[in-house]
Scaffold this active site. Structure first.
Site, PDB file in Angstrom:
ATOM      1  N   CYS A 131      33.753  36.770  54.893  1.00  0.00           N
ATOM      2  CA  CYS A 131      32.992  36.724  53.643  1.00  0.00           C
ATOM      3  C   CYS A 131      31.584  36.224  53.937  1.00  0.00           C
ATOM      4  O   CYS A 131      31.393  35.058  54.306  1.00  0.00           O
ATOM      5  CB  CYS A 131      33.684  35.810  52.632  1.00  0.00           C
ATOM      6  SG  CYS A 131      32.785  35.680  51.059  1.00  0.00           S
ATOM      7  N   HIS A 144      37.119  37.832  47.927  1.00  0.00           N
ATOM      8  CA  HIS A 144      36.039  37.130  47.228  1.00  0.00           C
ATOM      9  C   HIS A 144      35.927  37.667  45.809  1.00  0.00           C
ATOM     10  O   HIS A 144      35.877  38.878  45.585  1.00  0.00           O
ATOM     11  CB  HIS A 144      34.708  37.328  47.960  1.00  0.00           C
ATOM     12  CG  HIS A 144      33.584  36.548  47.347  1.00  0.00           C
ATOM     13  ND1 HIS A 144      33.330  35.228  47.668  1.00  0.00           N
ATOM     14  CD2 HIS A 144      32.654  36.893  46.415  1.00  0.00           C
ATOM     15  CE1 HIS A 144      32.288  34.797  46.972  1.00  0.00           C
ATOM     16  NE2 HIS A 144      31.863  35.783  46.204  1.00  0.00           N
ATOM     17  N   CYS A 145      35.919  36.751  44.833  1.00  0.00           N
ATOM     18  CA  CYS A 145      35.749  37.129  43.429  1.00  0.00           C
ATOM     19  C   CYS A 145      34.284  36.972  43.059  1.00  0.00           C
ATOM     20  O   CYS A 145      33.750  35.855  43.088  1.00  0.00           O
ATOM     21  CB  CYS A 145      36.627  36.264  42.531  1.00  0.00           C
ATOM     22  SG  CYS A 145      36.402  36.618  40.769  1.00  0.00           S
ATOM     23  N   CYS A 148      33.987  34.622  39.785  1.00  0.00           N
ATOM     24  CA  CYS A 148      34.172  33.184  40.042  1.00  0.00           C
ATOM     25  C   CYS A 148      33.217  32.681  41.119  1.00  0.00           C
ATOM     26  O   CYS A 148      32.964  31.479  41.214  1.00  0.00           O
ATOM     27  CB  CYS A 148      35.611  32.902  40.464  1.00  0.00           C
ATOM     28  SG  CYS A 148      36.835  33.259  39.186  1.00  0.00           S
ATOM     29  N   CYS A 151      36.042  32.656  47.265  1.00  0.00           N
ATOM     30  CA  CYS A 151      37.176  33.361  47.846  1.00  0.00           C
ATOM     31  C   CYS A 151      38.465  32.791  47.263  1.00  0.00           C
ATOM     32  O   CYS A 151      38.610  31.569  47.145  1.00  0.00           O
ATOM     33  CB  CYS A 151      37.165  33.216  49.363  1.00  0.00           C
ATOM     34  SG  CYS A 151      35.913  34.244  50.172  1.00  0.00           S
ATOM     35  N   CYS A 159      40.948  38.092  35.506  1.00  0.00           N
ATOM     36  CA  CYS A 159      41.377  38.472  34.155  1.00  0.00           C
ATOM     37  C   CYS A 159      40.459  37.850  33.109  1.00  0.00           C
ATOM     38  O   CYS A 159      40.438  36.619  32.956  1.00  0.00           O
ATOM     39  CB  CYS A 159      42.814  38.025  33.917  1.00  0.00           C
ATOM     40  SG  CYS A 159      43.434  38.469  32.272  1.00  0.00           S
ATOM     41  N   CYS A 165      40.637  33.629  37.620  1.00  0.00           N
ATOM     42  CA  CYS A 165      41.013  34.513  38.712  1.00  0.00           C
ATOM     43  C   CYS A 165      42.506  34.337  38.962  1.00  0.00           C
ATOM     44  O   CYS A 165      42.981  33.212  39.137  1.00  0.00           O
ATOM     45  CB  CYS A 165      40.215  34.151  39.965  1.00  0.00           C
ATOM     46  SG  CYS A 165      39.726  35.583  40.907  1.00  0.00           S
TER      47      CYS A 165
END
Length: 338
Positions: A131, A144-145, A148, A151, A159, A165
């Site tokens: 990442c 990785h979001c 948010c 990771c 959601c 997450c």
């Protein structure tokens, strides 16, 4: 644990983003509060006249309602688990990585560091999963979001309806939330239906209660149908030990992509999420197996012991400890072509 590795944004923009992210949760909460009022007051206390029926409706309703709210709360406020510092690129390697301009040399730096870590999945090109935002090697099933800004271990999806997450630490709570939300809608629909017919045919004529009861059935039916498809999809994923991201992007191992790389058999797949104590499966307490960093892998086991592949066709009764023991003897090494 690491703090979220967030991309720098203006403070005002971050504040607006945080506020707006709660809008879907507020909408759901308002609908639930209205449904509580409509069912308890307008249906049970105003419309239903039989005391025994009224008491039974209220008792069962509040049991389902509390389970629904409990799981929704857990899905919202259980933070996603992040990788530990051991996956973070050390300062010396980070300096080398940042100063290196050649992509192949950067991959080599990451690969050398990753050899010390229990990571077995790779990118589509066979490189170590890294990442750039968090500057860390991604553990297996970690992603990785971008919402948010961090990771997330065994990330399934982000959601908006829970503003969270969904991953290793709260996937069980999310599934139970869907299940109890469906049960909540189904119970409302079944108990409201007879009074819906009475109001619809003008047998009952209370104007205010009529509106709430009629609308309550439509809302319950609409949400039940939506939740049924979503819950069914996630049940299918759990039975195969896949995440939503893995369903759309097949995990890659040393020997290549394998959509069933984490499939251990339906029973053990369920235990990965719900744990071994079945009496706790329907209660929103954390019981998922593992540590979130390493997972039993069918491919790793079979590549180490080819006889196991044939054996699994006839026997699906290995315990998770036995499966993990097989997997722990298998180590995957990345080779970077120069």
């Amino acid at each position: 644990m690491l703090a979220g590795c967030r991309v720098a944004l203006p403070r005002g923009l971050r504040c607006c983003q945080r506020v707006l992210s709660w809008v879907p949760v507020v909408i759901i909460s308002l609908v639930v509060l209205w449904s509580y009022y409509a069912y308890v007051w307008e249906l049970c206390l105003v419309t239903v006249t039989n005391p025994a029926e009224k008491a039974a409706y209220l008792l069962i309703f509040h049991t389902v309602f509390l389970l629904f709210i409990w799981t929704y709360w857990k899905a919202i406020f259980t933070p996603p688990k992040q990788p530990t510092k051991k996956f973070l690129l050390p300062y010396a390697e980070k300096e080398r990585y940042d100063n290196e301009e050649r992509p192949e040399a950067q991959k080599q730096i990451v690969a050398e560091f990753a050899r010390k870590l229990p990571v077995y999945t790779r990118t589509g090109s066979g490189a170590t999963r890294f990442c750039d935002t968090c500057q860390m090697v991604k553990p297996d099933r970690c992603h990785h979001c971008s919402v948010c800004g961090m990771c997330v271990l065994k990330m399934d999806h982000h959601c908006p309806w829970v503003n969270n997450c969904i991953g290793y630490s709260n996937y069980k709570f999310f599934l139970l939330f869907l299940a109890y939300a469906m049960l909540y809608c189904l119970y409302i629909g079944c108990t409201v239906f007879q009074y819906f017919i009475l109001y619809w045919t003008d047998t009952l004529s209370n104007g205010r209660a009529k509106f709430h009861v009629l609308f309550l059935l439509f809302v319950a039916l609409m949400f039940f149908i939506s939740l049924m498809f979503l819950f069914g999809y996630h049940c299918w994923l759990v039975s195969l030990n896949r995440t939503t991201l893995e369903a759309f992007s097949t995990p890659v191992f040393q020997s290549g992509p394998d959509k069933n790389g984490f499939h251990l058999g339906i029973r053990r797949n369920l235990e990965q999420v719900f744990g071994k104590e079945r009496k706790l499966w329907l209660i929103p307490v954390f019981t998922s197996l593992g540590d979130g960093f390493t997972y039993p892998m069918r491919m790793a086991c079979e590549s180490r012991n080819p006889l196991l592949a044939a054996e699994n066709q006839w026997e699906d009764d290995l315990t998770d400890e036995e499966s993990q023991a097989y997997c722990e003897t298998s180590h995957i090494t990345v080779h970077i072509e120069k």
